[in-house]
Design a protein around this motif. Sequence first.
Motif, mmCIF file in Angstrom:
data_model
loop_
_atom_site.group_PDB
_atom_site.id
_atom_site.type_symbol
_atom_site.label_atom_id
_atom_site.label_comp_id
_atom_site.label_asym_id
_atom_site.label_seq_id
_atom_site.Cartn_x
_atom_site.Cartn_y
_atom_site.Cartn_z
ATOM 1 N N LYS A 174 0.863 -1.193 0.000
ATOM 2 C CA LYS A 174 0.000 0.000 0.000
ATOM 3 C C LYS A 174 0.905 1.252 0.000
ATOM 4 O O LYS A 174 0.743 2.148 0.834
ATOM 5 N N SER A 175 1.841 1.247 -0.930
ATOM 6 C CA SER A 175 2.856 2.306 -0.952
ATOM 7 C C SER A 175 2.274 3.646 -1.386
ATOM 8 O O SER A 175 1.399 3.702 -2.255
ATOM 9 N N GLY A 176 2.779 4.690 -0.783
ATOM 10 C CA GLY A 176 2.404 6.039 -1.195
ATOM 11 C C GLY A 176 3.212 6.507 -2.398
ATOM 12 O O GLY A 176 2.962 7.576 -2.944
ATOM 13 N N HIS A 177 4.184 5.692 -2.840
ATOM 14 C CA HIS A 177 5.021 6.064 -3.983
ATOM 15 C C HIS A 177 4.408 5.620 -5.314
ATOM 16 O O HIS A 177 4.539 6.289 -6.325
ATOM 17 N N TYR A 178 3.771 4.464 -5.329
ATOM 18 C CA TYR A 178 3.237 3.909 -6.584
ATOM 19 C C TYR A 178 2.018 3.056 -6.264
ATOM 20 O O TYR A 178 1.873 2.557 -5.137
ATOM 21 N N LYS A 179 1.141 2.903 -7.250
ATOM 22 C CA LYS A 179 -0.018 2.012 -7.067
ATOM 23 C C LYS A 179 -0.406 1.389 -8.405
ATOM 24 O O LYS A 179 -0.092 1.935 -9.471
ATOM 25 N N TRP A 180 -1.060 0.264 -8.331
ATOM 26 C CA TRP A 180 -1.450 -0.447 -9.532
ATOM 27 C C TRP A 180 -2.512 0.341 -10.285
ATOM 28 O O TRP A 180 -3.526 0.745 -9.712
ATOM 29 N N GLY A 181 -2.264 0.572 -11.559
ATOM 30 C CA GLY A 181 -3.196 1.349 -12.384
ATOM 31 C C GLY A 181 -3.953 0.508 -13.401
ATOM 32 O O GLY A 181 -4.726 1.039 -14.191
ATOM 33 N N GLY A 182 -3.703 -0.801 -13.406
ATOM 34 C CA GLY A 182 -4.481 -1.698 -14.280
ATOM 35 C C GLY A 182 -3.903 -1.866 -15.675
ATOM 36 O O GLY A 182 -2.734 -1.582 -15.937
ATOM 37 N N ASP A 183 -4.792 -2.326 -16.569
ATOM 38 C CA ASP A 183 -4.427 -2.613 -17.956
ATOM 39 C C ASP A 183 -3.950 -1.335 -18.655
ATOM 40 O O ASP A 183 -4.666 -0.327 -18.685
ATOM 41 N N ALA A 184 -2.766 -1.382 -19.230
ATOM 42 C CA ALA A 184 -2.205 -0.195 -19.892
ATOM 43 C C ALA A 184 -3.108 0.291 -21.017
ATOM 44 O O ALA A 184 -3.212 1.495 -21.265
ATOM 45 N N ARG A 185 -3.785 -0.645 -21.674
ATOM 46 C CA ARG A 185 -4.620 -0.262 -22.828
ATOM 47 C C ARG A 185 -5.814 0.600 -22.425
ATOM 48 O O ARG A 185 -6.314 1.385 -23.216
ATOM 49 N N SER A 186 -6.262 0.449 -21.193
ATOM 50 C CA SER A 186 -7.422 1.263 -20.785
ATOM 51 C C SER A 186 -7.024 2.391 -19.823
ATOM 52 O O SER A 186 -7.869 2.997 -19.175
ATOM 53 N N PHE A 187 -5.730 2.683 -19.745
ATOM 54 C CA PHE A 187 -5.252 3.752 -18.863
ATOM 55 C C PHE A 187 -5.498 5.098 -19.542
ATOM 56 O O PHE A 187 -4.919 5.387 -20.585
ATOM 57 N N ASP A 188 -6.370 5.904 -18.958
ATOM 58 C CA ASP A 188 -6.751 7.141 -19.637
ATOM 59 C C ASP A 188 -6.434 8.403 -18.835
ATOM 60 O O ASP A 188 -6.967 9.479 -19.122
ATOM 61 N N LYS A 189 -5.568 8.262 -17.802
ATOM 62 C CA LYS A 189 -5.198 9.462 -17.053
ATOM 63 C C LYS A 189 -4.105 10.233 -17.799
ATOM 64 O O LYS A 189 -3.377 9.660 -18.608
ATOM 65 N N ASP A 190 -3.985 11.523 -17.460
ATOM 66 C CA ASP A 190 -2.980 12.343 -18.137
ATOM 67 C C ASP A 190 -1.615 12.320 -17.445
ATOM 68 O O ASP A 190 -0.606 12.636 -18.059
#
Lengths: 447, 447
Positions: free
Chosen positions: A202-218
């Motif tokens: 539960k790191s404050g440095h990085y977290k799992w963002g899921g499938d790269a193909r559906s990653f839509d953050k900027d």
Amino acid sequence: MSKLPNMFSIKHFLVVSLALNISLILRIVYDNEDGLGGYMRLRKTTTYESDTESRTEVPITHRLRLSTSNFANSTSTDHAEDRDRVINLDHGDPKMYDKFWRKMGDKTTITIPGWQSISYFSDTTNICWFLEPEFAKEVVRLHNVVGNAVTEGRYIVVGTGSSQLILAALYALSSHNAAEPIDVVSAAPYYSSYPLMTDFQKSGHYKWGGDARSFDKDGPYIELVTSPNNPEGHKTGPVLNRSNGLLIHDLAYYWPHYTPISSPSDHDITLFTVSKSTGHAGLRIGWALVKDQDVAKRMTKFIELNTIGVSKDSQLRAAKVLKVVSNSTEEENTQEGESFFKYNYEVMEQRWKQLRAALEANGLFTVANFPNGFCTFFNKKTENLPAFVWMKCEKDIEDCQSLLSQHKIMSRGGKHFGVSQRYVRVSLLDTDENFNLFIDRLSAMQL
Amino acid sequence: MSKLPNMFSIKHFLVVSLALNISLILRIVYDNEDGLGGYMRLRKTTTYESDTESRTEVPITHRLRLSTSNFANSTSTDHAEDRDRVINLDHGDPKMYDKFWRKMGDKTTITIPGWQSISYFSDTTNICWFLEPEFAKEVVRLHNVVGNAVTEGRYIVVGTGSSQLILAALYALSSHNAAEPIDVVSAAPYYSSYPLMTDFQKSGHYKWGGDARSFDKDGPYIELVTSPNNPEGHKTGPVLNRSNGLLIHDLAYYWPHYTPISSPSDHDITLFTVSKSTGHAGLRIGWALVKDQDVAKRMTKFIELNTIGVSKDSQLRAAKVLKVVSNSTEEENTQEGESFFKYNYEVMEQRWKQLRAALEANGLFTVANFPNGFCTFFNKKTENLPAFVWMKCEKDIEDCQSLLSQHKIMSRGGKHFGVSQRYVRVSLLDTDENFNLFIDRLSAMQL
């Protein structure tokens, strides 16, 4: 009139009940555990082959069978105990390699005196101060011999397996002053441990963002690229390719016995491991080739805070093993020895032939076809022979993992890799005995 | 008239400039690094003894000097290179033990064939599935021989050093559904790595809560108890003793050559390491004795996700080393061999004698006096002989670490342990050469 239906229903009840029991036990194990620990729980309910059994010395040609017509004529797998035995092809435990290393006799035997490995330090002139110089030397030599990675101008960071190096790289690449943890993504199907490894602290440095193909953050992100991919086996690259992305290349399977070597890899951070290259998973040794000095320093710092370095004994053993692999390649060229890569390419080629024949026989699964490619190491066209088979169930089968578990084959279902349970991953790196059992069961499998 | 002042000022300028350089280099290293990495940076600017030098075989009686009158008559430390050499007594690198293990000849030599350590698994019937049974057996035997820990009814979890086990224990004890991370505290002066290890991942499960004595929150907490304490050397216990507290006992130094063994430790989680017991820091092997099955499972899960287990080679080496330690104790009782603990108790006793004499000579520092205690292992009263000396500077010295660095002694200042820089920790586990240099410099030291 009344007797026959009664008997019939009791037998049926027994068969259904037994199948249900096995299925439930396996399901409990799988639903709770994605990692290696699940194995241990199952152990108490099944018979697992002992070390002695799995290490029986039988020439490989006696074990491997070419045509589907041979599948019915099993040899060692005909015993009652084998019929009842659950085979664990979930983890990719590389027991296949035991045979090659036994053939090598005492070439890789290492003797360590009692006064060795007293100090924490290996080389205080190196950024990675716990890196054994002999291991570093053999890493560079092997990459030069194989031609699968650029080592010039790279910093080598050794890790307790490549797992620790993935965490070290996430730590090194993330900004420690950021308000939000950076997203870590990978294209599905991705290595099933990535989400778990990324999030378990539960790191404050990085977290799992899921499938790269559906990653839509900027925002910024880290993309994990596994090539050849685990579980699929294809060569891959990053899918996002944005300017604010950072990349970690996990090339655990970029070795000539798994895939044609097209060119030396040349990335910012590239990870390798002895577990999948030479098969020494119990050594827990991986290494990273790192372009940027500051990243290498931060990865080193992570390992310092995590485990204060990496076992010297295992580094020394890994150095010896890599040296023998390099030597075996050079000896092969002079007709003096048996090349590690040639030997294991032939094993994998044989296993894939059997596998494809078995799959053809039952028609329940589809598996990708891989194009051949020119391999600069073998200097000829070679096949893509992944360490895992990634199968898709056809017809109306919704849960491929459950189907296999009904046939006493432990595997890893698609949901762990970010896709549906119609997919399943099965290890092809187990002992000949277990691989043959798998092939037998696969070819006999019917709906 | 003008010539003399000129020459004088140039000489002075040179001396001041050199002193400033050394001081600045050391200060940069220390301010940025609390861990082991700082060593590497300094390496380029100083001469560090090579492995060959530090491993010279000289009978211990020739090296050790009893009375302060001998301090001026240094032997090997009289060379010009020794006078200029920075000695690193910061880390507690246990190089002292090299000599004993060399004396043991091939008793602890281990030969590992190339096909060993292929599988990830060591014992699939054990909760800690990567624990080598031979290592587990020798851990239990050694604790029984020494009488320093209850092993009955305990689960053994092996780790890549006790560092990994501290993190595993924090992970295991924290509630993963809690809204806030649990506070991790320890009584100052505490082991300098605790705050860094706890916070480097910025975990949502746990966070550093500071000195246990000033912890005034009502919520749950984890208290790290190091006994004998690092850096102080006293035997300690928890200071909070509240009902909502969880305890981790780090007993790295609870061995008869450091402290009288009063009774077998009997805690919920107890950590040990070969680094400080037998001196094999490069093996990176520690072990935890755990009462609760669920905690053992969670610690195992942490290590699975962190490094997929622990080097088998190092576990096998550690098993051999522990076996020889147990054997040496039993042989001593039958007058056949040299007891590891007796030998190293005498080394520590000698070192502390020299140290106290040197401290008395200069009067700049105060060091605690420890009461003797009855040791159940030696079956007599023995001394408390900590692996580190924890010194307080007297007079007007505000920064004890800087004072030592001016005398080319690298040490670790009080601020890293949660107290003032008037305190400093110096390792007593280095080679005889470095220890003697330390004693020489200490006894010659003046304000």
